[in-house]
Design an enzyme around this catalytic site. Structure first.
Site, mmCIF file in Angstrom:
data_model
loop_
_atom_site.group_PDB
_atom_site.id
_atom_site.type_symbol
_atom_site.label_atom_id
_atom_site.label_comp_id
_atom_site.label_asym_id
_atom_site.label_seq_id
_atom_site.Cartn_x
_atom_site.Cartn_y
_atom_site.Cartn_z
ATOM 1 N N ASP A 28 -8.729 6.034 -1.820
ATOM 2 C CA ASP A 28 -7.682 6.593 -2.685
ATOM 3 C C ASP A 28 -8.339 7.152 -3.942
ATOM 4 O O ASP A 28 -9.566 7.251 -4.029
ATOM 5 C CB ASP A 28 -6.630 5.522 -3.018
ATOM 6 N N GLU B 177 0.828 -1.215 0.000
ATOM 7 C CA GLU B 177 0.000 0.000 0.000
ATOM 8 C C GLU B 177 0.860 1.262 0.000
ATOM 9 O O GLU B 177 0.515 2.243 -0.631
ATOM 10 C CB GLU B 177 -0.958 0.001 1.199
ATOM 11 N N TYR C 80 -5.279 6.715 4.716
ATOM 12 C CA TYR C 80 -5.542 5.688 3.704
ATOM 13 C C TYR C 80 -4.857 4.356 4.071
ATOM 14 O O TYR C 80 -5.484 3.297 4.089
ATOM 15 C CB TYR C 80 -5.064 6.165 2.322
#
Ligand code: SF4
Length: 361
Positions: free
Chosen positions: A143, A42, A125
């Site tokens: 996102d 990520e 996030y």
């Protein structure tokens, strides 16, 4: 009429079970995801595509397969492995976070979104992504892909970034208590493979019937963007100094700030006013050499500004003043040189220095 959240999430999960992408960091169906792999992927995927990240992820995990391995690594090695992904503060934070988790959390990630957010480099996030995917928490990572899908699903006419908060609460309201990690990944896949920025494949979309933007025939009009702003321009002069044995002067940038801790070709500060040559040369890392302006300019766009660097070049004899480290260009690959500095190297190497050799004082 928009169907309720339960129906929408069930439809998306059924689509995901058929269409999910096979990704190197993604656990097979029914298998618990490894928080370490989710975290690395990520962080790497921020601002970067899956295709670009895949070889980096595989190399990273082969070299540092566990959190403990990354914590024990040298920061320079990590920065070097990150070369080409950009935004080097992410690599620095990965390293700092691994060390902190090993030193203070017995080498384990916390499961709660708030606790994850307290770690170095883990923003809203990434915390939500790890909490949902690795720990099955009912969290909603938002996102660019998710923003696009949700803005279209509800045809939100409020422009970004103002609409972001509303999009986050809509994404959260859609997230089911069961399989929240699969739901998060399904939403990411939908945005990446079906609800593309241009020419979304609406007939293949599990939310086709419910989608308000599709019903209006204007999917591409969402999310609504604010009027474009022009990035400010900064200017600088880089000093390409070649020693008589071919080595080039590099120096390390300060640990904090833009490109922190990376290597660079020395330069003047980067400012908005132009640099008269004499003023720039007064800041050269070595005095008493004959500097020659090279043709062309290096242009590089950072998040908040565009940089234009002129390059001046010179040769010095050996020994030279101790103004940095001297590295032969063939060894540059082992240095953590950011993209903007690689552009400086390319420009300088395309225009060999012809100036006189004179020892530095
Ligand atoms: Fe995107 Fe089209 Fe699906 Fe709407 S129907 S979410 S615009 S792909």
């Amino acid at each position: 009429m928009t169907p309720d959240a339960t129906a929408l999430s069930a439809r998306l999960l059924a689509w995901y079970d058929r269409e999910r992408r096979e990704l190197p960091w993604r656990a097979p169906p029914g298998v618990a995801a490894d928080p370490y792999a989710v975290w690395i992927s990520e962080v790497m995927l921020q601002q970067t595509t899956v295709a670009a990240v895949t070889p980096y992820f595989q190399a990273f995990l082969a070299r540092w397969p566990r959190l403990q391995d990354l914590a024990a690594a040298d920061l320079d090695e990590v920065l070097h492995a990150w070369q080409g992904l950009g935004y080097y503060s992410r690599a620095r934070n990965l390293h700092a976070c691994a060390r902190l988790l090993v030193a203070e959390h017995e080498g384990r990630f916390p499961a709660a979104e708030d606790d994850l957010r307290a770690l170095p480099g883990i923003g809203a996030y990434t915390a939500a992504a790890i909490a949902a995917i690795a720990f099955g928490q009912q969290a909603a990572p938002v996102d660019g892909n998710v923003i696009r899908v949700i803005a279209r699903l509800y045809a939100l006419d409020e422009p970004l970034p103002r609409a972001r908060q509303r999009i986050e609460s809509l994404a959260k309201a859609l997230t089911p208590a069961r399989r929240p990690g699969d739901f998060a990944q399904a939403l990411m896949d939908l945005g990446a493979t079906v609800c593309a920025p241009r020419q979304p494949r609406c007939p293949a979309c599990p939310w086709h019937q419910a989608c308000a933007a599709r019903a209006q025939g204007q999917a591409e009009a969402f999310p609504v963007r604010p009027p474009a702003t022009i990035k400010p321009l900064r200017l600088g002069v880089a000093f390409w100094l070649v020693r008589s044995d071919g080595a080039v002067l590099l120096r390390r940038r300060p640990e904090r700030g833009l490109l922190g801790g990376m290597m660079e070709v020395p330069s003047t500060p980067w400012r908005t006013e132009p640099w008269p040559l004499a003023e720039a040369l007064a800041l050269a890392p070595v005095a008493g050499v004959s500097w020659q302006p090279l043709p062309g300019l290096v242009s590089h766009t950072f998040t908040h500004f565009t940089l234009e660097l002129a390059v001046v070049a010179a040769r010095v004899g050996v020994p030279a003043a101790d103004a940095g480290v001297w590295i032969r260009p063939r060894d540059f690959a082992a240095q953590a040189l950011p993209s903007v500095m690689k552009k400086v190297v390319r420009l300088a190497q395309a225009a060999p220095v012809t100036g006189r050799k004179r020892p530095a004082r």
